[in-house]
Write a protein that holds these residues in place. Structure first.
Motif, mmCIF file in Angstrom:
data_model
loop_
_atom_site.group_PDB
_atom_site.id
_atom_site.type_symbol
_atom_site.label_atom_id
_atom_site.label_comp_id
_atom_site.label_asym_id
_atom_site.label_seq_id
_atom_site.Cartn_x
_atom_site.Cartn_y
_atom_site.Cartn_z
ATOM 1 N N THR A 55 -12.200 27.826 60.634
ATOM 2 C CA THR A 55 -12.729 26.619 59.985
ATOM 3 C C THR A 55 -13.564 26.989 58.767
ATOM 4 O OG1 THR A 55 -12.746 25.354 62.059
ATOM 5 C CG2 THR A 55 -14.197 24.587 60.301
ATOM 6 N N TYR A 93 -14.664 12.847 59.840
ATOM 7 C CA TYR A 93 -13.730 12.884 60.958
ATOM 8 C C TYR A 93 -12.573 13.826 60.600
ATOM 9 C CZ TYR A 93 -15.926 8.910 63.332
ATOM 10 O OH TYR A 93 -16.790 8.093 64.007
ATOM 11 N N VAL A 94 -12.314 14.787 61.488
ATOM 12 C CA VAL A 94 -11.253 15.762 61.241
ATOM 13 C C VAL A 94 -10.429 15.951 62.512
ATOM 14 C CG1 VAL A 94 -12.602 16.996 59.497
ATOM 15 C CG2 VAL A 94 -12.698 17.739 61.887
ATOM 16 N N ASP A 95 -9.237 16.481 62.337
ATOM 17 C CA ASP A 95 -8.429 16.921 63.470
ATOM 18 C C ASP A 95 -8.748 18.385 63.757
ATOM 19 O OD1 ASP A 95 -6.879 14.562 63.973
ATOM 20 O OD2 ASP A 95 -5.707 15.008 62.168
ATOM 21 N N TYR A 96 -8.757 18.738 65.035
ATOM 22 C CA TYR A 96 -8.905 20.141 65.438
ATOM 23 C C TYR A 96 -7.595 20.591 66.067
ATOM 24 C CZ TYR A 96 -13.905 20.564 64.522
ATOM 25 O OH TYR A 96 -15.131 20.649 63.894
ATOM 26 N N ILE A 97 -7.144 21.771 65.685
ATOM 27 C CA ILE A 97 -5.912 22.327 66.222
ATOM 28 C C ILE A 97 -6.225 23.588 67.015
ATOM 29 C CG2 ILE A 97 -4.501 21.367 64.363
ATOM 30 C CD1 ILE A 97 -4.518 24.123 63.048
ATOM 31 N N ALA A 137 -10.834 23.347 62.601
ATOM 32 C CA ALA A 137 -10.843 22.046 61.949
ATOM 33 C C ALA A 137 -9.865 22.039 60.782
ATOM 34 C CB ALA A 137 -12.242 21.719 61.446
ATOM 35 N N VAL A 138 -9.102 20.961 60.662
ATOM 36 C CA VAL A 138 -8.213 20.792 59.516
ATOM 37 C C VAL A 138 -9.045 20.152 58.416
ATOM 38 C CG1 VAL A 138 -6.085 19.764 58.668
ATOM 39 C CG2 VAL A 138 -6.241 20.526 61.048
ATOM 40 N N GLY A 172 -9.717 12.248 55.029
ATOM 41 C CA GLY A 172 -10.091 11.624 56.281
ATOM 42 C C GLY A 172 -11.239 10.657 56.089
ATOM 43 N N PRO A 189 -14.693 15.706 65.669
ATOM 44 C CA PRO A 189 -13.375 15.227 66.102
ATOM 45 C C PRO A 189 -13.314 13.702 66.069
ATOM 46 C CG PRO A 189 -14.208 16.910 67.593
ATOM 47 C CD PRO A 189 -15.344 16.556 66.677
ATOM 48 N N LYS A 190 -12.171 13.180 65.717
ATOM 49 C CA LYS A 190 -12.023 11.733 65.585
ATOM 50 C C LYS A 190 -12.431 11.005 66.864
ATOM 51 C CE LYS A 190 -8.321 12.063 62.168
ATOM 52 N NZ LYS A 190 -6.893 11.803 61.870
#
Length: 430
Positions: free
Chosen positions: A198, A342-346, A361-362, A367, A413-414
């Motif tokens: 990240t 707000y982010v996406d986590y992969i 985190a993307v 976002g 995270p969202k």
């Protein structure tokens, strides 16, 4: 006699110390006593240390740590001295006299007169929007990876001197900080921990920053070595002098650094790019609504974080696990601005020593953003391209103006952040 600008003998907003012009540069006029380091702090050395993730190993050479030098305190009388100086200038001009030194009441020398020695105008920090010593604004950004485990890492050192702090999710419900320093110094920062992928999206926005971290696991480490940063990882013997183990803390929460040493070793004229837009002092946020604060977490309902607007401090005070979040000096974290991205986590495919997934985190793309500034919430969008600073814009596409000062950014995270609205009218009693 040349009278310096009205910033002479006033507060340096970047590090909250009074400053004066000594004829050549801005210097601290009345610094607080330096906080002593723990008595048994030693340089990292003499043993093989196991990295944060259990699979990075390094060995440090013993390095002698010199004691901190005590700085001389100079008392400056603020506005009164400025008035005296102006009166003195008038007297000198009327009498045709000359003076070698500019002297304050009580005989304190403010600076030797010399050709071209008048105080330069203050410039605003690209990261805080506050007036700052121009000499500090030429140096590169310094990013330190600081841990945030409740029982081990807190209280942290140096966190309140950072211009910007990014908070990111790491393993499980825990977070870790990427603290960005440039306009202020911190002689003790930590505990320093390992890098995560990240961080790469944060670092690439800062124009080749200095990165202070304890190393990384064998999968992530090559990525930092190849990134457009100055790699100052503690796992490199060449950087051993930048780190020390502090007594009274258990490993791995006892590794610390010093911004002065880092800039002395790897500084230069490579300032960071501007990160935000800042409002003028007499302007309020546009398109906002008053709120009491916010809450967020990192998953599982554990380690909740809350920021509450303090109208007296004009800042958002931070609480973690229902406890005020303070630094090692007992000062509560209270930035001027709090931004929730707000982010996406992969899943990176990497597991820690306990078998827990290590997320990323993307943080390239776009976002939703919640901007908390001056007691109000502005709903916005964040966007970021590779190798570029983040952009925060409102629904009309205009940059959201922040309050000049320190900023906290949580990559949440969202769905895990909640706005706390103000109660304008007390509920009825029964």
């Amino acid at each position: 006699m040349t009278i310096p600008s009205d910033h002479d003998a006033t507060w340096d907003a970047a590090d909250w110390q009074p400053q004066r012009w000594d004829g050549n540069q801005w210097v601290d006029a009345d610094p607080p006593p330096s906080a002593p380091r723990p008595s048994s702090a030693t340089a990292v050395g003499g043993q093989e240390e196991i990295g944060d993730d259990g699979d990075e190993e390094w060995e440090y050479h013993e390095v002698e740590i010199e004691p901190d030098h005590q700085r001389q305190a100079v008392v400056v009388g603020g506005v009164a001295i400025t008035v005296l100086l102006l009166l003195a200038a008038v007297v000198v001009a009327l009498t045709g006299g000359s003076s070698t030194d500019d002297v304050a009441a009580g005989g304190t020398t403010l600076g030797t007169k010399a050709a071209g020695a008048s105080a330069p105008p203050r410039k605003n920090s690209a990261l805080t929007g506050l007036p700052t010593d121009p000499a500090k604004l030429t140096r590169p950004a310094l990013v330190a990876k600081i841990d945030n485990v409740n029982d081990g890492a807190r209280p942290q050192s140096g966190i309140n001197q950072a211009d910007i702090v990014f908070e990111e999710k790491v393993e499980g419900p825990n977070s870790r900080f990427a603290a960005i320093f440039q306009s202020a110094d911190a002689p003790l920062i930590g505990p320093i921990r390992s890098g995560r992928t990240t961080d790469l999206s944060i670092l690439d926005a800062l124009n080749k920053p200095l990165f202070v971290f304890s190393g990384a696991n064998s999968t992530f480490r090559p990525l930092f070595a190849e990134a457009n940063i100055v790699d100052l990882g503690a796992d490199d013997l060449a950087n051993a002098s930048l780190y020390e183990r502090v007594a009274g803390r258990e490993a791995p929460y006892n590794l610390y650094s010093d911004t002065n040493k880092v800039w002395a070793k790897a500084g230069g004229d490579r300032p960071p790019r501007a990160m935000f837009s800042f409002r003028k002092a007499d302007e309020g946020p546009s398109g906002g609504r008053p709120v009491a604060g916010l809450r967020y977490e990192w998953g599982g309902g554990k380690n909740p974080v809350a920021f509450t607007w303090d109208a007296t401090k004009r800042a958002w005070t931070r609480v973690q696990n229902d406890t005020p979040h303070v630094d090692d000096k007992g000062v509560q974290i209270a930035p001027a601005n709090v931004l929730v991205f707000y982010v996406d986590y992969i899943d990176t495919g990497v597991r820690d020593v306990a078998g827990t997934a290590v997320p990323e985190a993307v943080f390239d793309g776009t976002g939703e953003a919640l901007v908390f500034t001056d007691g109000q919430l502005v709903q916005a969008m964040w966007s970021k391209a590779a190798e570029s600073p983040v952009v925060v814009a409102d629904k009309d596409g205009k940059a959201v103006g922040l309050t000049p000062g320190r900023t906290w950014i949580a990559l949440v995270p969202k769905g895990l952040a909640t706005v706390v609205n103000r109660t304008e009218t007390p509920p009825p009693t029964r």
